[in-house]
Write a protein that holds these residues in place. Structure first.
Motif, mmCIF file in Angstrom:
data_model
loop_
_atom_site.group_PDB
_atom_site.id
_atom_site.type_symbol
_atom_site.label_atom_id
_atom_site.label_comp_id
_atom_site.label_asym_id
_atom_site.label_seq_id
_atom_site.Cartn_x
_atom_site.Cartn_y
_atom_site.Cartn_z
ATOM 1 N N ARG A 38 0.832 -1.211 0.000
ATOM 2 C CA ARG A 38 0.000 0.000 0.000
ATOM 3 C C ARG A 38 0.865 1.259 0.000
ATOM 4 N N PHE A 39 1.909 1.277 0.831
ATOM 5 C CA PHE A 39 2.792 2.446 0.872
ATOM 6 C C PHE A 39 3.496 2.632 -0.466
ATOM 7 N N LEU A 40 3.979 1.555 -1.049
ATOM 8 C CA LEU A 40 4.702 1.648 -2.322
ATOM 9 C C LEU A 40 3.801 2.168 -3.440
ATOM 10 N N LEU A 41 2.603 1.643 -3.534
ATOM 11 C CA LEU A 41 1.699 2.077 -4.593
ATOM 12 C C LEU A 41 1.270 3.531 -4.401
ATOM 13 N N THR A 42 1.056 3.929 -3.147
ATOM 14 C CA THR A 42 0.698 5.332 -2.881
ATOM 15 C C THR A 42 1.836 6.265 -3.276
ATOM 16 N N LEU A 43 3.064 5.893 -2.930
ATOM 17 C CA LEU A 43 4.221 6.721 -3.279
ATOM 18 C C LEU A 43 4.428 6.759 -4.789
ATOM 19 N N CYS A 44 4.080 5.694 -5.479
ATOM 20 C CA CYS A 44 4.115 5.723 -6.939
ATOM 21 C C CYS A 44 3.077 6.704 -7.486
ATOM 22 N N ASP A 45 1.858 6.645 -6.942
ATOM 23 C CA ASP A 45 0.805 7.567 -7.383
ATOM 24 C C ASP A 45 1.216 9.019 -7.148
ATOM 25 N N LEU A 46 1.951 9.278 -6.058
ATOM 26 C CA LEU A 46 2.379 10.642 -5.732
ATOM 27 C C LEU A 46 3.621 11.070 -6.516
ATOM 28 N N GLY A 47 4.244 10.127 -7.201
ATOM 29 C CA GLY A 47 5.393 10.473 -8.039
ATOM 30 C C GLY A 47 6.744 10.337 -7.373
ATOM 31 N N LEU A 51 8.013 7.386 -6.273
ATOM 32 C CA LEU A 51 8.573 6.111 -6.685
ATOM 33 C C LEU A 51 8.060 5.773 -8.080
ATOM 34 N N SER A 52 8.778 4.898 -8.757
ATOM 35 C CA SER A 52 8.293 4.338 -10.017
ATOM 36 C C SER A 52 8.441 2.825 -9.938
ATOM 37 N N SER A 53 7.713 2.114 -10.775
ATOM 38 C CA SER A 53 7.776 0.658 -10.735
ATOM 39 C C SER A 53 8.002 0.103 -12.131
ATOM 40 N N SER A 54 8.686 -1.025 -12.155
ATOM 41 C CA SER A 54 8.922 -1.755 -13.394
ATOM 42 C C SER A 54 8.749 -3.226 -13.070
ATOM 43 N N GLU A 74 11.609 1.727 -7.585
ATOM 44 C CA GLU A 74 12.795 2.555 -7.389
ATOM 45 C C GLU A 74 12.377 4.010 -7.218
ATOM 46 N N LEU A 75 13.299 4.814 -6.699
ATOM 47 C CA LEU A 75 12.999 6.231 -6.502
ATOM 48 C C LEU A 75 12.775 6.918 -7.839
#
Length: 254
Positions: free
Chosen positions: A47-56, A58-61, A66-67
């Protein structure tokens, strides 16, 4: 002040624990590795990772995170308001040109030193140490200068909290050895670390003060083949001290 106070927001602590899991040594993480690093359940970490991705931030591959560039906003605002690096940089550049070696400025942040300015001569091979890089304070010349400048009670508390690690065969291995090195740095006003944090490298550091209080340490990084340790006090330390004095003078007129 701490986690037991009524104002304390645990979710903020957890957010920064997640962000703090991403380091130069571990730039990419899976959900499971972040959960382990941040002491969270796998579901909470996700949940934290996906939220931080939505906020920009973090990014995911695929399954790895990753930051993202927006994470720079957290530190850049601090650096933009910190006059110390701006004032120090011209003096570090002049010293780097004079010695042909890399010069830096660090501050103490908890158990670590943090680079807030760094200048490398163009001829040198790039070393992956940049502004914002953190190292255990005890293992660096900058850290020993800054630890020595702490008030006695704070200095002893810091030393007692150190977790010694053999980065090289030459690393300080006991608290008594480290305490002696810190006391030496305080008595002579400069510190030298040779081949302790990384093989083949030495560091020499002196304090930088503002209104009589040490606020940073100026450093020169030297290759092991340069002047022998015994001659550094005559060849490098005077030039480094002179640069630190000029930085101190600029700070004191701000």
């Amino acid at each position: 002040m701490g986690a037991d106070d009524p104002y304390y927001v645990k979710s903020v602590e957890k957010t920064f624990a997640v962000l703090g899991a991403f380091t130069p040594e571990h730039p990419r993480h899976s959900v499971s590795s972040v959960a382990a690093a941040a002491d969270l359940s796998r579901a909470a970490a996700r949940r934290f990772l996906l939220t931080l991705c939505d906020l920009g931030y973090l990014s995911s591959s695929g399954s790895l995170f990753e930051l993202a560039p927006r994470s720079l906003d957290i530190g850049s605002a601090f650096l933009a308001t910190l006059s110390l690096p701006t004032l120090a940089e011209p003096h570090l550049k002049a010293l780097a040109a004079e010695l042909g070696e890399t010069t830096s400025l660090c501050i103490l942040d908890g158990m670590h030193v943090v680079y807030v300015a760094r200048v490398a001569p163009p001829r040198l091979v790039h070393v992956s140490v940049n502004v914002g890089t953190r190292f255990p304070a005890w293992a660096t010349s900058m850290g020993r200068v800054l630890i020595a400048a702490l008030e006695p009670e704070a200095r002893e508390a810091h030393l007692n909290a150190v977790e010694l690690k053999p980065y090289t065969p030459h690393s300080v291995s006991t608290l008594d050895e480290l305490r002696a090195e810190v006391e030496l740095a305080g008595s002579r006003g400069w510190a030298r670390v040779s081949d302790e944090l990384e093989g083949g490298l030495r560091g020499v550091a002196v304090p930088v003060s503002r209104y009589g209080s040490v606020v940073a340490a100026a450093n020169v990084s030297l290759q092991m083949h340069r002047d022998p340790d015994e001659s550094l006090e005559e060849t490098v330390v005077p030039l480094l001290r002179s640069a630190a004095q000029r930085i101190t003078a600029d700070l004191n007129i701000r």
